[in-house]
Design a protein around this motif. Sequence first.
Motif, PDB file in Angstrom:
ATOM      1  N   LEU A  41      49.947  40.942  36.164  1.00 29.70           N
ATOM      2  CA  LEU A  41      50.273  39.538  36.430  1.00 29.70           C
ATOM      3  C   LEU A  41      49.270  38.910  37.402  1.00 29.70           C
ATOM      4  CD1 LEU A  41      54.162  39.820  36.647  1.00 29.70           C
ATOM      5  CD2 LEU A  41      52.773  39.034  34.728  1.00 29.70           C
ATOM      6  N   LEU A  42      48.775  39.700  38.354  1.00 29.05           N
ATOM      7  CA  LEU A  42      47.711  39.202  39.225  1.00 29.05           C
ATOM      8  C   LEU A  42      46.483  38.850  38.395  1.00 29.05           C
ATOM      9  CD1 LEU A  42      47.866  41.683  42.257  1.00 29.05           C
ATOM     10  CD2 LEU A  42      48.427  39.248  42.301  1.00 29.05           C
ATOM     11  N   GLY A  43      46.225  39.665  37.371  1.00 30.26           N
ATOM     12  CA  GLY A  43      45.101  39.420  36.484  1.00 30.26           C
ATOM     13  C   GLY A  43      45.235  38.139  35.691  1.00 30.26           C
ATOM     14  N   GLU A  44      46.463  37.659  35.536  1.00 31.72           N
ATOM     15  CA  GLU A  44      46.698  36.381  34.859  1.00 31.72           C
ATOM     16  C   GLU A  44      46.575  35.210  35.818  1.00 31.72           C
ATOM     17  OE1 GLU A  44      50.394  36.398  32.722  1.00 31.72           O
ATOM     18  OE2 GLU A  44      50.028  38.379  31.875  1.00 31.72           O
ATOM     19  N   GLY A  45      46.275  35.505  37.098  1.00 31.33           N
ATOM     20  CA  GLY A  45      46.105  34.449  38.094  1.00 31.33           C
ATOM     21  C   GLY A  45      47.394  33.978  38.724  1.00 31.33           C
ATOM     22  N   MET A  46      48.483  34.744  38.558  1.00 32.49           N
ATOM     23  CA  MET A  46      49.774  34.326  39.109  1.00 32.49           C
ATOM     24  C   MET A  46      49.838  34.563  40.614  1.00 32.49           C
ATOM     25  SD  MET A  46      52.463  35.599  36.148  1.00 32.49           S
ATOM     26  CE  MET A  46      53.856  34.825  36.996  1.00 32.49           C
ATOM     27  N   LEU A  47      50.569  33.695  41.321  1.00 31.67           N
ATOM     28  CA  LEU A  47      50.812  33.857  42.748  1.00 31.67           C
ATOM     29  C   LEU A  47      51.939  34.861  42.960  1.00 31.67           C
ATOM     30  CD1 LEU A  47      50.818  30.092  43.800  1.00 31.67           C
ATOM     31  CD2 LEU A  47      48.952  31.722  44.095  1.00 31.67           C
ATOM     32  N   LYS A  48      52.032  35.378  44.177  1.00 22.61           N
ATOM     33  CA  LYS A  48      53.070  36.362  44.471  1.00 22.61           C
ATOM     34  C   LYS A  48      54.466  35.790  44.216  1.00 22.61           C
ATOM     35  CE  LYS A  48      50.270  38.603  48.050  1.00 22.61           C
ATOM     36  NZ  LYS A  48      50.148  38.852  49.503  1.00 22.61           N
ATOM     37  N   LYS A  49      54.681  34.533  44.596  1.00 21.15           N
ATOM     38  CA  LYS A  49      56.007  33.946  44.399  1.00 21.15           C
ATOM     39  C   LYS A  49      56.319  33.783  42.914  1.00 21.15           C
ATOM     40  CE  LYS A  49      54.316  29.177  45.027  1.00 21.15           C
ATOM     41  NZ  LYS A  49      54.420  27.955  45.847  1.00 21.15           N
ATOM     42  N   GLU A  50      55.300  33.522  42.111  1.00 19.59           N
ATOM     43  CA  GLU A  50      55.496  33.411  40.667  1.00 19.59           C
ATOM     44  C   GLU A  50      55.796  34.776  40.050  1.00 19.59           C
ATOM     45  OE1 GLU A  50      52.545  29.617  39.741  1.00 19.59           O
ATOM     46  OE2 GLU A  50      51.708  31.635  39.802  1.00 19.59           O
ATOM     47  N   ILE A  51      55.140  35.804  40.567  1.00 22.37           N
ATOM     48  CA  ILE A  51      55.392  37.166  40.095  1.00 22.37           C
ATOM     49  C   ILE A  51      56.825  37.563  40.427  1.00 22.37           C
ATOM     50  CG2 ILE A  51      54.781  39.596  40.408  1.00 22.37           C
ATOM     51  CD1 ILE A  51      51.894  38.689  40.869  1.00 22.37           C
ATOM     52  N   ALA A  52      57.274  37.205  41.639  1.00 30.52           N
ATOM     53  CA  ALA A  52      58.642  37.522  42.046  1.00 30.52           C
ATOM     54  C   ALA A  52      59.648  36.878  41.101  1.00 30.52           C
ATOM     55  CB  ALA A  52      58.878  37.056  43.483  1.00 30.52           C
ATOM     56  N   GLU A  53      59.408  35.617  40.747  1.00 24.48           N
ATOM     57  CA  GLU A  53      60.302  34.914  39.830  1.00 24.48           C
ATOM     58  C   GLU A  53      60.262  35.533  38.436  1.00 24.48           C
ATOM     59  OE1 GLU A  53      59.008  30.882  40.001  1.00 24.48           O
ATOM     60  OE2 GLU A  53      59.729  30.572  42.062  1.00 24.48           O
ATOM     61  N   ARG A  54      59.060  35.889  37.960  1.00 30.55           N
ATOM     62  CA  ARG A  54      58.908  36.476  36.629  1.00 30.55           C
ATOM     63  C   ARG A  54      59.646  37.815  36.525  1.00 30.55           C
ATOM     64  NH1 ARG A  54      54.794  37.009  32.641  1.00 30.55           N
ATOM     65  NH2 ARG A  54      54.309  34.798  33.017  1.00 30.55           N
ATOM     66  N   LEU A  55      59.526  38.633  37.572  1.00 30.98           N
ATOM     67  CA  LEU A  55      60.100  39.983  37.528  1.00 30.98           C
ATOM     68  C   LEU A  55      61.523  40.049  38.068  1.00 30.98           C
ATOM     69  CD1 LEU A  55      57.008  42.095  38.664  1.00 30.98           C
ATOM     70  CD2 LEU A  55      57.746  41.538  36.338  1.00 30.98           C
ATOM     71  N   GLY A  56      61.991  38.947  38.665  1.00 33.66           N
ATOM     72  CA  GLY A  56      63.349  38.928  39.196  1.00 33.66           C
ATOM     73  C   GLY A  56      63.510  39.793  40.437  1.00 33.66           C
ATOM     74  N   ILE A  57      62.458  39.860  41.265  1.00 33.11           N
ATOM     75  CA  ILE A  57      62.526  40.617  42.507  1.00 33.11           C
ATOM     76  C   ILE A  57      62.137  39.693  43.652  1.00 33.11           C
ATOM     77  CG2 ILE A  57      62.079  42.857  41.423  1.00 33.11           C
ATOM     78  CD1 ILE A  57      59.161  42.629  42.123  1.00 33.11           C
ATOM     79  N   SER A  58      62.328  40.164  44.887  1.00 30.61           N
ATOM     80  CA  SER A  58      62.067  39.299  46.036  1.00 30.61           C
ATOM     81  C   SER A  58      60.574  39.184  46.334  1.00 30.61           C
ATOM     82  CB  SER A  58      62.779  39.851  47.277  1.00 30.61           C
ATOM     83  OG  SER A  58      62.164  41.055  47.708  1.00 30.61           O
ATOM     84  N   TYR A  59      60.220  38.099  47.019  1.00 34.76           N
ATOM     85  CA  TYR A  59      58.822  37.899  47.432  1.00 34.76           C
ATOM     86  C   TYR A  59      58.333  39.036  48.324  1.00 34.76           C
ATOM     87  CZ  TYR A  59      54.666  35.825  49.518  1.00 34.76           C
ATOM     88  OH  TYR A  59      53.385  35.617  49.965  1.00 34.76           O
ATOM     89  N   PRO A  60      59.136  39.467  49.353  1.00 34.99           N
ATOM     90  CA  PRO A  60      58.670  40.578  50.192  1.00 34.99           C
ATOM     91  C   PRO A  60      58.399  41.858  49.395  1.00 34.99           C
ATOM     92  CG  PRO A  60      60.469  39.436  51.277  1.00 34.99           C
ATOM     93  CD  PRO A  60      60.390  38.889  49.878  1.00 34.99           C
ATOM     94  N   THR A  61      59.188  42.086  48.345  1.00 33.23           N
ATOM     95  CA  THR A  61      58.972  43.273  47.516  1.00 33.23           C
ATOM     96  C   THR A  61      57.636  43.180  46.788  1.00 33.23           C
ATOM     97  OG1 THR A  61      61.340  43.619  47.190  1.00 33.23           O
ATOM     98  CG2 THR A  61      59.864  44.654  45.598  1.00 33.23           C
ATOM     99  N   VAL A  62      57.353  42.007  46.238  1.00 32.36           N
ATOM    100  CA  VAL A  62      56.067  41.809  45.562  1.00 32.36           C
ATOM    101  C   VAL A  62      54.928  41.963  46.564  1.00 32.36           C
ATOM    102  CG1 VAL A  62      54.599  40.143  44.355  1.00 32.36           C
ATOM    103  CG2 VAL A  62      57.022  40.312  43.782  1.00 32.36           C
ATOM    104  N   ASP A  63      55.081  41.365  47.731  1.00 32.93           N
ATOM    105  CA  ASP A  63      54.049  41.431  48.761  1.00 32.93           C
ATOM    106  C   ASP A  63      53.769  42.882  49.155  1.00 32.93           C
ATOM    107  OD1 ASP A  63      52.283  40.035  50.642  1.00 32.93           O
ATOM    108  OD2 ASP A  63      53.613  40.826  52.182  1.00 32.93           O
ATOM    109  N   SER A  64      54.814  43.678  49.258  1.00 32.61           N
ATOM    110  CA  SER A  64      54.662  45.096  49.596  1.00 32.61           C
ATOM    111  C   SER A  64      53.912  45.846  48.493  1.00 32.61           C
ATOM    112  CB  SER A  64      56.033  45.731  49.819  1.00 32.61           C
ATOM    113  OG  SER A  64      55.914  47.116  50.075  1.00 32.61           O
ATOM    114  N   HIS A  65      54.269  45.577  47.229  1.00 31.19           N
ATOM    115  CA  HIS A  65      53.591  46.226  46.108  1.00 31.19           C
ATOM    116  C   HIS A  65      52.107  45.850  46.081  1.00 31.19           C
ATOM    117  CE1 HIS A  65      56.836  48.292  44.178  1.00 31.19           C
ATOM    118  NE2 HIS A  65      57.550  47.211  43.978  1.00 31.19           N
TER     119      HIS A  65
END
Length: 221
Positions: free
Chosen positions: A167-191
């Motif tokens: 998803l980063l390769g698609e140019g998505m922001l962390k908050k957008e990734i969180a919404e897409r995957l249904g997980i929290s922003y801090p979880t995405v940030d940690s990953h």
Amino acid sequence: MNRPISLMLVEDNPEYRAVIRLALKRDGGIELVDEFGTAEIALRTVQDAPLVNRPDILLLDLRLPGMSGLDALPYFKKVVPDAKIIILTQSDQEADVLRAISLGADGYLLKASTVTAIKEGIRTVIEGGAPLDPGVAKFLLKSLQSRLPKVASEKLLSVRELEILSLLGEGMLKKEIAERLGISYPTVDSHVRHIYEKLKVRNAPSAITTAHRLGIFPPDD
């Protein structure tokens, strides 16, 4: 960021500089503070400038008279380490894309992009994203997918990390990734931090390039 985003433009075509200048003059959130036709003059100017006057963003062309944008990129990273650098060029050549990202470019846009897309790219970088021209992103993803050795990818990154890298390769922001995957922003940030640590990189474009070089990417469904 409460103040306007400060921007330096390094572009040798005066007509194209005028287009960017006019577009940004109408945008109160982005301020064009300097523009130069050569990398050498831009480097000398920004090196001599007080820290408070150094730009938040550099828009850097690759094809410049004298020192090319690619050759200048590492020097800009040293002189203004806190500035984000977006390549803005006509070149969609594989070698240029991969070298620019490997040298630390925070984004890669083509001059064929609309002014709106360029301004969105500037804001995306400030928010922590990595703007890539859609054609460039598609090329990178295709290249990554074509070089996948499944065993190697499973050893280095977890399934969730591979998914987020995609998803980063698609140019998505962390908050957008969180919404897409249904997980929290801090979880995405940690990953994302773990991905960077494992790949020994500092930003999303470099992670994509490193994954390309190592042959790491999730397989097609």
